[in-house]
Each structure stands twice: as structure tokens, then as C-alpha cells.
Design an enzyme around this catalytic site. Structure first.
Site, PDB file in Angstrom:
ATOM      1  N   HIS A  12       0.875  -1.196   0.000  1.00  0.00           N
ATOM      2  CA  HIS A  12       0.000   0.000   0.000  1.00  0.00           C
ATOM      3  C   HIS A  12       0.903   1.235   0.000  1.00  0.00           C
ATOM      4  CE1 HIS A  12      -3.814   2.120   1.635  1.00  0.00           C
ATOM      5  NE2 HIS A  12      -2.966   3.055   1.249  1.00  0.00           N
ATOM      6  N   HIS A  14       1.446   5.387  -1.819  1.00  0.00           N
ATOM      7  CA  HIS A  14       1.012   6.483  -2.697  1.00  0.00           C
ATOM      8  C   HIS A  14       2.247   7.075  -3.357  1.00  0.00           C
ATOM      9  CE1 HIS A  14      -3.073   6.467  -1.026  1.00  0.00           C
ATOM     10  NE2 HIS A  14      -2.461   6.064   0.068  1.00  0.00           N
ATOM     11  N   LYS A  99      -9.309  -0.515  -5.402  1.00  0.00           N
ATOM     12  CA  LYS A  99      -9.305   0.166  -4.100  1.00  0.00           C
ATOM     13  C   LYS A  99     -10.600   0.941  -3.938  1.00  0.00           C
ATOM     14  CE  LYS A  99      -7.693   2.035  -0.282  1.00  0.00           C
ATOM     15  NZ  LYS A  99      -6.584   2.963  -0.133  1.00  0.00           N
ATOM     16  N   HIS A 136     -10.479   1.060   2.182  1.00  0.00           N
ATOM     17  CA  HIS A 136     -10.187   2.077   3.193  1.00  0.00           C
ATOM     18  C   HIS A 136     -11.343   1.986   4.172  1.00  0.00           C
ATOM     19  CE1 HIS A 136      -8.557   6.077   4.625  1.00  0.00           C
ATOM     20  NE2 HIS A 136      -9.652   5.897   5.344  1.00  0.00           N
ATOM     21  N   HIS A 171      -4.572  -0.444   6.339  1.00  0.00           N
ATOM     22  CA  HIS A 171      -4.068   0.362   7.469  1.00  0.00           C
ATOM     23  C   HIS A 171      -4.951   0.297   8.707  1.00  0.00           C
ATOM     24  CE1 HIS A 171      -6.872   3.026   5.486  1.00  0.00           C
ATOM     25  NE2 HIS A 171      -6.031   3.380   4.545  1.00  0.00           N
ATOM     26  N   ASP A 244       1.381   2.661   3.479  1.00  0.00           N
ATOM     27  CA  ASP A 244       0.533   3.851   3.274  1.00  0.00           C
ATOM     28  C   ASP A 244       1.395   5.114   3.274  1.00  0.00           C
ATOM     29  OD1 ASP A 244      -1.735   5.280   2.707  1.00  0.00           O
ATOM     30  OD2 ASP A 244      -2.495   5.296   4.765  1.00  0.00           O
TER      31      ASP A 244
HETATM   32 ZN   LIG Z   1      -3.486   5.087   1.583  1.00  0.00          ZN
END
Ligand SMILES: [Zn+2]
Length: 336
Positions: A12, A14, A99, A136, A171, A244
Site C-alpha cells: 500500500h 502512494h 481500491k 479504506h 491500514h 501507506d
Molecule cells: Zn493510503
């Protein structure tokens, strides 16, 4: 003292887009062999074509940085307009996960989903294509500390409705989420970040406001943090690393409406070695960072190994305009 592990997977991350992407690829690809790249870029990754184009761009940058061993694993963002056909085409194009962000819950999620059942045909197609559903897990609008717990019923409902769909609760931040995942069938796993193993809400707002520790979901209590550590260093393969790591330029964090996200990519592995050693679990670092997630995602082993050495180093104040987790602190472990 040195340790060597199979090259880790970050399931995970970004990497952003544009100039930020150019700056960020090297921080992840320097340590990780594979990374599951999140699709909430400014122009979201919604289709097979978007994902292929984004992957080409990431690989081009990794090659320029002389890090060609790095493999980005692609995702699409599931939105109200996603169709089963979009999923099938994405799967054919090598996208391995979709996602789902509830509407408005974090960075670039204004186009998120508010009615999960309306996406059941999409989940059905994902189940058929064997594509992973990444969630999420927060309910927007609920009091911020209760948002993850409020989402768990939705997780249970989806996992019951689609027993062969692999689902990752991303997360996790609460003991309740850890316990829920443990009780669900083996098609459900969870990622744990590095920063949630180190911080509680007290670190974020208990003293001075520390904007670089602000993220979604926000860090919770000490009891929750202990539960996350227990899950990370434990022997359950259900819990694996998804950093994350979420870079924002310093001006977007230190302002009146600061963005959510903690940038951990350059320090993640060093921090993990530190905490696993603290709990006498260094021998389990490889499972958490390079085996369990890979097995869940059914991926081949990463290329080569990563070595860490017990040698103090000071985390820089900034990397490319972004303040990293534990900036300025001396860490005991260092990636070689
Ligand atoms: Zn994230």
C-alpha cells in the site's frame, strides 16, 4: 549486527503523479522490490488504460533512477461508475486490485463510494477475475475515532456475500479491527503501516500539534498500538506491511488545512527493524514485510534481498520537499 531478508513488498503506497511521482519512485524502489500503488492520483486511475499508462510512467522513472528491479503492482479506483466490464478489462491488463474509498474519507476521495451494495456486481466480477478488493475502512461522518470500528460491519457483510473474494482491510488502527480480521475467514487480511506501530493520538495532538503525523485513519490509543504490534510480530499471515507512505509537500502539511498522510518510504524498513528488535521478533521481520503479503496476493518472490545493519543514522529533515516520518531522529537500524 546485520540482518538479510528477502526483498520486501510494500502492499500500500502512494506515489502520486506529475513532479511528485518523479521524486517519489526512488524512495520506495530503493528498498522494496514490489509495491501496490494506490490509484487516488489527482486524475484517478479508473480503467485498464489508466493503470497501464501509470505503470509505464513509474517504470520509466525507476529505470532513470537505475532501479529497474522495481515492479509496481497496479490498482484501479472503484467509484460509482465502475462496471463489471471495467474490472474484467483491468484484470486482463494485469491490474491486481481495486481500491475502494468511502466518499470524502481521505486525500482525493470526493468521488468515493457511499452505497456499497450498488457495487456488488463489481465485487462479483472481481471475485470471478480473482482481483483483490482493498478497503479504506472508515465511515465518513462518524466521530473520527470511531470511523474504523463503524466500518467493520460493512467488512463482515462484504466478506460473507463474497466468500471467494480476497479482501484487504487497509491500514488497521484499532484492536477491534485486528480482532475482527482474525475472526473472519481466510479471504480477509489486513495491512499495517509503520507509523501506526509507533504513534498514538497523543503523539499527534497530545502536546504540540505535529502535522507530519496526521493521517487517515488517525492513530488511536496505546492499547490499539499494542494490538497492532502484536498482530505485526505475531505468526498470523493475515497481517502484512502496507506502509501507506503518503507524501505531501511541506506547505500542504504545515498550513491551516493540513493534508492527511505520513511519508515513511525512506525510513519504513529501518523503523520496522527497530520495533521488531525491541519486541524480540527480528526473525519475523521477513514474514511481515516480504512473505505474508506476497502469499496473500499470490505473487512470486521479490528479486534478491535487503540488508539492514545496526548502525545509527539521522533521518534527514526533508526528502525532496517532503518531511519524512521521524525527521531529525537517530534511528538504530539502517538499510545497507
Ligand atoms: Zn493510503
Amino acid at each position: 549486527m546485520k540482518i538479510k531478508i528477502n526483498r520486501p513488498f510494500d502492499l500500500h503506497v502512494h506515489l502520486r503523479d506529475g513532479k511528485m511521482l518523479e521524486r517519489m519512485v526512488k524512495h520506495t524502489s530503493a528498498h522494496f522490490g514490489h509495491a501496490l500503488v494506490m490509484p487516488n492520483t489527482t486524475k484517478p486511475i479508473l480503467t485498464a488504460e489508466d493503470a497501464q499508462e501509470y505503470k509505464r510512467e513509474i517504470c520509466r522513472i525507476a529505470a532513470l533512477e537505475n532501479l529497474p528491479h522495481f515492479t509496481p503492482l497496479m490498482t484501479i479506483k472503484l467509484v460509482a461508475s465502475t462496471t463489471p466490464e471495467i474490472v474484467r478489462q483491468a484484470s486482463k491488463a494485469g491490474v491486481i486490485a481495486g481500491k475502494l474509498y468511502p466518499e470524502g474519507v481521505t486525500t482525493n476521495s470526493a468521488d468515493g463510494v457511499s452505497n456499497f451494495e450498488s457495487l456488488y456486481p463489481v465485487f462479483e466480477a472481481m471475485q470471478e477475475c480473482d482481483m483483490v478488493l482493498c478497503l479504506h475502512g472508515e465511515v465518513p461522518g462518524v466521530f473520527v475515532l470511531d470511523r474504523e470500528a463503524a466500518f467493520l460491519k460493512t467488512l463482515i457483510d462484504i466478506s460473507r456475500a463474497f466468500p471467494n473474494l480476497r479482501i484487504v482491510l487497509e491500514h488497521v488502527t484499532t484492536e477491534e479491527a485486528v480482532e475482527t480480521v482474525r475472526l473472519l475467514p481466510y479471504n480477509v487480511s489486513a495491512t499495517i503501516t509503520v507509523h501506526h506501530l509507533f504513534t498514538t493520538l497523543d503523539d499527534v495532538i497530545g502536546g504540540m500539534l505535529r502535522p507530519h503525523l496526521f493521517c487517515k485513519p488517525v492513530a488511536k490509543t496505546e492499547g490499539d498500538r499494542k494490538a497492532l504490534i502484536g498482530a505485526a510480530i505475531g505468526d498470523s499471515m493475515r497481517f502484512f506491511l502496507g506502509t501507506d507512505s503518503a507524501p505531501h509537500l511541506v506547505g500542504k502539511k504545515e498550513c491551516s488545512s493540513g493534508c492527511a498522510g505520513v511519508f515513511t518510504a525512506p525510513v519504513a524498513m529501518a523503523c520496522l527493524a527497530e520495533i521488531f528488535e525491541q519486541y524480540g521478533a527480528l526473525e519475523r521481520l521477513q514474514g511481515f514485510t516480504s512473505t505474508f503479503g506476497r502469499v496473500f496476493y499470490r505473487l512470486p518472490p521479490g528479486p534478491g534481498t535487503l540488508e539492514l545493519v545496526k548502525e545509527p543514522w539521522v533521518v534527514p529533515a526533508e526528502y525532496d520537499g517532503v518531511v519524512p516520518f521521524r525527521a531529525g531522529e537517530t534511528l538504530p537500524w539502517k538499510v545497507l
